[in-house]
Design a protein around this motif. Structure first.
Motif, PDB file in Angstrom:
ATOM      1  N   VAL A 104      36.732 -59.153  21.360  1.00 47.08           N
ATOM      2  CA  VAL A 104      37.582 -60.331  21.160  1.00 47.08           C
ATOM      3  C   VAL A 104      38.329 -60.231  19.823  1.00 47.08           C
ATOM      4  CG1 VAL A 104      37.594 -62.852  20.916  1.00 47.08           C
ATOM      5  CG2 VAL A 104      36.109 -61.772  22.614  1.00 47.08           C
ATOM      6  N   GLN A 133      33.010 -63.176  27.897  1.00 47.81           N
ATOM      7  CA  GLN A 133      34.259 -62.773  28.541  1.00 47.81           C
ATOM      8  C   GLN A 133      34.307 -63.356  29.950  1.00 47.81           C
ATOM      9  OE1 GLN A 133      34.467 -58.549  28.820  1.00 47.81           O
ATOM     10  NE2 GLN A 133      36.178 -58.558  30.241  1.00 47.81           N
ATOM     11  N   THR A 167      29.482 -63.668  34.148  1.00 48.13           N
ATOM     12  CA  THR A 167      29.830 -63.773  32.734  1.00 48.13           C
ATOM     13  C   THR A 167      28.595 -63.443  31.887  1.00 48.13           C
ATOM     14  OG1 THR A 167      31.286 -65.587  33.395  1.00 48.13           O
ATOM     15  CG2 THR A 167      30.958 -65.240  31.037  1.00 48.13           C
ATOM     16  N   CYS A 194      45.683 -66.412  28.455  1.00 48.12           N
ATOM     17  CA  CYS A 194      44.332 -66.323  27.892  1.00 48.12           C
ATOM     18  C   CYS A 194      44.042 -67.571  27.061  1.00 48.12           C
ATOM     19  CB  CYS A 194      44.211 -65.119  26.950  1.00 48.12           C
ATOM     20  SG  CYS A 194      44.514 -63.572  27.741  1.00 48.12           S
ATOM     21  N   GLU A 251      36.684 -52.902  25.662  1.00 43.65           N
ATOM     22  CA  GLU A 251      35.401 -53.036  26.355  1.00 43.65           C
ATOM     23  C   GLU A 251      34.894 -51.664  26.817  1.00 43.65           C
ATOM     24  OE1 GLU A 251      35.503 -55.252  30.001  1.00 43.65           O
ATOM     25  OE2 GLU A 251      33.362 -55.680  29.929  1.00 43.65           O
TER      26      GLU A 251
END
Ligand SMILES: Cc1cc2nc3c(=O)[nH]c(=O)nc-3n(C[C@H](O)[C@H](O)[C@H](O)COP(=O)(O)OP(=O)(O)OC[C@H]3O[C@@H](n4cnc5c(N)ncnc54)[C@H](O)[C@@H]3O)c2cc1C
Length: 389
Positions: A104, A133, A167, A194, A251
């Motif tokens: 993030v 996320q 999640t 987002c 990621e």
């Protein structure tokens, strides 16, 4: 291939000394049996992980991968690599804050406003706020752009409605990095944004998912008329797809690969130990299979380093991220059953997850799904590396 590689694998003596200092620090600060003492998902585990995040910050290691302007160390690629390697080899905890720090934060540094950077980055660095996320939905996984959780602008704020699934760590986190549909008329990639959504806000329900290994690594997250201020929009309105793609590269990046690398090395080491105790077990892991397994595992940090240097040069690391993800999932999955057979039935009885080859085997099924499935990585490689259409 679309990337350039400028690397020197010789690590300077001062970086090696730095690695020794980090190793000594981890050994002094991590209890040897922490995985037994703090069972995954228990309240003690959550506190232990959060405490680790704070320790990393106090020791100056939380910002190892961050530039100086945001409070990081601005360390060289070699030093970052040494750090990731030592953390992996020593089996140090990742901390609850790892998604915030690794994934993030770089997005906020690139796409966030100065106000968002001031608001969100310090609590991530200091281990005070934790992020999850929220991308996947029951109807949108590989085809993420089909997502239907929507955010409507009503009276100067967003109203969010919909459901996310899988999640990771949602129930322990403060913030969700949530992909939402903000334009239902636009082509599917063009109508996504987002949002930073407080996971303890009214209208958010988190339901943990119980897994075959008895743990609950992830959860379903429901949003019912959740109010989110306009200033929590990260990146442009309806321009969230590009932000999401950048995030996936982080990621699939160096630190995730290095922790997989460590898990795999540990698994092979315990298989070797089992073979030493009962030599007849080597029929499950003969010298040829073992050599291949070791070579595959050793290739992981090399590709990870290439990825890191591409990222630091401002290049597009997408292809390498997919190669790396596919490589470590393949190696893990192909050999987990072999390692399980070599370690024998006793492995099923061990309590400690890092040692239990049965849990290692079960987890091998998930690694080719989480972070994007192997088929999706192959599609990226086929199109972008091999130029197939
Ligand atoms: C351990 C773990 C942790 C996770 N953590 C999170 C998280 O924190 N946040 C989050 O948002 N999500 C998370 N996920 C969800 C993960 O991102 C999705 O499961 C994944 O993207 C696949 O989506 P899906 O499950 O809907 O499967 P689907 O997309 O429905 O895929 C089903 C099958 O079809 C194949 N397939 C689909 N499309 C194609 C195609 N175009 N070409 C070839 N084959 C295709 C897939 O490879 C797969 O085999 C996690 C998953 C796991 C296992």
């Amino acid at each position: 291939m679309g990337y350039s590689i400028h690397m020197d694998f010789t690590v300077a003596p001062e970086d090696l000394e730095f690695g020794d200092r980090v190793r000594a620090w981890v050994e002094a600060n991590v209890p040897r049996d922490w995985t037994i003492e703090y069972p995954y998902g228990s309240p003690e585990w959550v506190e232990f992980q959060k405490d680790w995040d704070r320790k990393l910050y106090q020791a100056g290691y939380a910002g190892m991968f961050w530039p100086r302007e945001f409070g990081g160390t601005g360390a060289s690629p070699e030093r970052r690599f040494v750090f990731a390697q030592v953390m992996a080899e020593t089996g140090a905890p990742e901390g609850l804050g790892h998604l915030g720090r690794r994934v993030v934060a770089p997005i906020l540094m690139t796409h966030g406003t100065p106000e968002q950077q001031r608001r969100f980055l310090p609590p991530i660095l200091e281990g005070r706020e934790f992020w999850a996320q929220c991308f996947s939905e029951p109807g949108a996984g590989s085809d993420l752009a089909s997502l239907s959780t929507r955010a409507e602008l009503v009276g100067g704020r967003f109203l969010v409605n919909g459901q996310k699934v899988w999640t990771s760590n949602a129930e322990f986190c403060d913030w969700g990095f949530v992909l939402v549909r903000t334009d239902r008329q636009a082509p599917k990639h063009a109508g996504i944004s987002c949002l930073a959504v407080p996971l303890r806000a009214a209208g958010v329900t988190i339901r943990p998912i119980r897994q075959i290994n008895r743990q609950s690594d992830f959860a379903e997250v429901f949003f019912d008329d959740v109010e989110v201020p306009l200033e929590n929009l990260i990146g442009p309105l309806n321009g969230g797809w590009r932000v999401a793609v950048t995030l996936l590269n982080y990621e699939r990046g160096l630190e995730s690969a290095m922790s997989r690398f460590a898990d795999q090395r540990r698994a092979v080491e315990s298989a070797l130990l089992a073979i030493r105790e009962k030599p007849e077990r080597d029929r499950y892991l003969d010298a040829h299979a073992l050599g291949r397994l070791q070579a595959e595992i050793l290739a992981i940090p090399i590709v990870a380093m290439r990825l890191l240097s591409t990222q630091l040069e401002g290049g597009d690391p997408s292809e390498l991220a997919s190669v790396l993800k596919l490589q470590h999932s393949n190696a893990w999955q192909r050999d987990a059953s072999r390692v399980l057979l070599a370690t024998g039935q006793a492995s099923m009885l061990k309590r400690e997850p890092a040692e239990s080859q049965f849990l290692f085997y079960l987890m091998s099924r998930a690694v080719s799904i989480g972070g994007g499935t192997s088929e999706i990585q192959r599609n990226v490689i086929a199109k972008r590396v091999l130029g197939l259409t």
